[in-house]
Design an enzyme around this catalytic site. Structure first.
Site, short mmCIF file in Angstrom:
data_model
loop_
_atom_site.label_atom_id
_atom_site.label_comp_id
_atom_site.label_asym_id
_atom_site.label_seq_id
_atom_site.Cartn_x
_atom_site.Cartn_y
_atom_site.Cartn_z
N GLY A 93 6.28 -17.23 40.16
CA GLY A 93 6.98 -16.07 39.58
C GLY A 93 7.20 -14.99 40.61
N ASN A 94 7.53 -13.81 40.16
CA ASN A 94 7.67 -12.67 41.07
C ASN A 94 7.24 -11.39 40.36
OD1 ASN A 94 10.12 -11.38 39.82
ND2 ASN A 94 10.98 -13.40 40.31
#
Ligand code: CTP
Length: 400
Positions: free
Chosen positions: A208-209
């Protein structure tokens, strides 16, 4: 539509004043801030206590509040209001409004107000039909005041006919409709994306980020405030829309975001891709949790579809496409490359080198570069203010 609006609700002496309690309740439920101002006669029909409890504000009747010796500033109230609603508006009050008489606080607020004024008459049918009342109403409309027409039905006198105050729900619907039709983006469909995407590795892990979704949610809210019909495709995010009209579609991965965006883009006037979409996703997703051992682990990742590029290739005449570029180096050069490559109308550049810009922050600092390579540099602002700048630009483009 009424969210955050400051509304002065004027209540006059009429049996219909009992319905004002529901008007207040509906306005508060819609997220408005309500200041009730009653004429002294109105307090014979409904208590200020009922209305102050519902409006969460002390009710004002006189120029002075004797309990604390406070002066109720009618000029300030008139300026504070985004609009005024006088419901019920009695024949007596309508006559005073039409002729500029000022013998109570409500009339002083009315004469001081620079905002729009709605009035919902309530009276017996013969009073309503009387030439004097009709002439007062025409006079008020010529001032720009807005009539919420009375209904036809049983009146307090027992007679049947015109003169019943519009029902509270009708009053709210009338005002909402009236506000809506004046908004610049009414009937315009827009698509906004927000947040990160999560690319599953196994049932418990993902790539993810750090995107919080704050910027995209603020843009969606602002577009809804401007009257647009907003669909928000949101990756995993704790944010909630402040505007209840925003239609939210929750997705997790880049592939899901793609599937949600493509059909909506076909009918959208504008699309703002503010999501931080993963550029890569694991080639395969393990069905069971991957167990550790003593060796290093490699996960093969493959490219995701660049949603913005795909939408850019499908963009039709008149559609507006906006992208974001979050850069750490060669910011303008990279942003211009993306703008051209993805066929955008403008790109919103933010640099991680700017203090206060980027993921999870409540502020942002942007530069907008349009397809003529015109550059507008903005200062550090809250994400809500940045959303306003971006949406102003979108409105300009839509309005041509
Ligand atoms: N974007 C997208 N689909 C992707 C990746 C990005 O739609 N798979 C969109 C983002 O929503 C954003 C814009 O493309 O509006 C720019 O994203 P960014 O990641 O900054 O640029 P990339 O084109 O992916 O290039 P790079 O990561 O190499 O900087």
């Amino acid at each position: 539509m009424l969210e955050g609006k400051n509304i002065v609700l004027g209540i006059c002496g009429s049996i219909a004043a009992y319905k004002s309690a529901l008007v207040v309740r509906l306005l508060i439920k819609a997220g408005a801030n309500v200041q009730v101002v009653m004429t002294p006669d109105a307090t014979n029909f409904i208590t200020p206590l009922t209305l102050s409890t519902l409006s969460k504000n002390p009710v004002l009747v006189d120029y002075f509040t004797p309990e604390n010796g406070e002066w109720n500033n009618h000029v300030e109230l008139g300026l504070w209001a985004d609009f005024m609603v006088i419901a019920p508006a009695s024949a007596n009050t309508l006559a005073k409004m039409a002729n500029g008489l000022c013998n109570n606080l409500l009339m002083a607020v009315y004469l001081s107000a620079k905002c729009e004024v709605y009035f919902a008459p309530a009276m017996d049918l013969d009073m309503w039909k009387h030439a004097a009342t009709q002439s007062n109403i025409s006079q008020l409309q010529s001032f720009g005041n807005i009539l919420i027409p009375p209904g036809n039905g049983e009146l307090a006198s027992g007679l049947h006919g015109e003169g019943r105050m519009a029902e509270p729900e009708e009053i709210i619907a009338f005002i909402t409709e009236n506000i809506k039709k004046k908004l610049p983006l009414v009937n315009q469909k827009v698509l906004v994306t927000a947040g990160p995407t999560y690319e599953a590795i196994d049932p418990v892990r993902f790539i993810g980020n750090h995107s919080s979704g704050k910027m995209g949610f603020a843009i969606a809210d602002e577009l809804a405030r401007l009257g647009a019909d907003v669909t928000l495709v949101a990756g995993p995010s704790a944010q909630v829309s402040k505007q209840s009209a925003v239609k939210r579609i929750d997705v997790t991965s880049a592939a899901e975001m793609l599937n949600a965006c493509v059909p909506h883009f076909k009918t959208a006037k504008a699309c703002i891709m503010s999501a931080a979409v993963a550029d890569y996703t694991p080639s395969t997703v393990a069905q069971q949790k991957i167990k550790k051992n003593d060796n290093n682990l490699s996960i093969e990742i493959k490219r995701t579809v660049d949603i913005l590029s795909l939408l850019g290739s499908q963009k039709k005449e008149g559609q507006i496409l906006v992208g974001f570029a979050l850069e750490t180096n060669d910011e303008e050069k990279n942003a211009i490359e993306k703008l051209k490559k993805k066929n955008l109308d403008f790109i919103v550049l933010n640099s991680l080198n700017d203090e206060g810009a980027g993921f999870k922050k409540d502020t942002n600092k942007i530069t907008i570069i349009d397809c003529n390579l015109q550059k507008t540099v903005y200062g550090l602002k809250s994400k809500e203010e940045v959303a306003r700048d971006i949406c102003y630009k979108i409105t300009e483009l839509i309005k041509g």
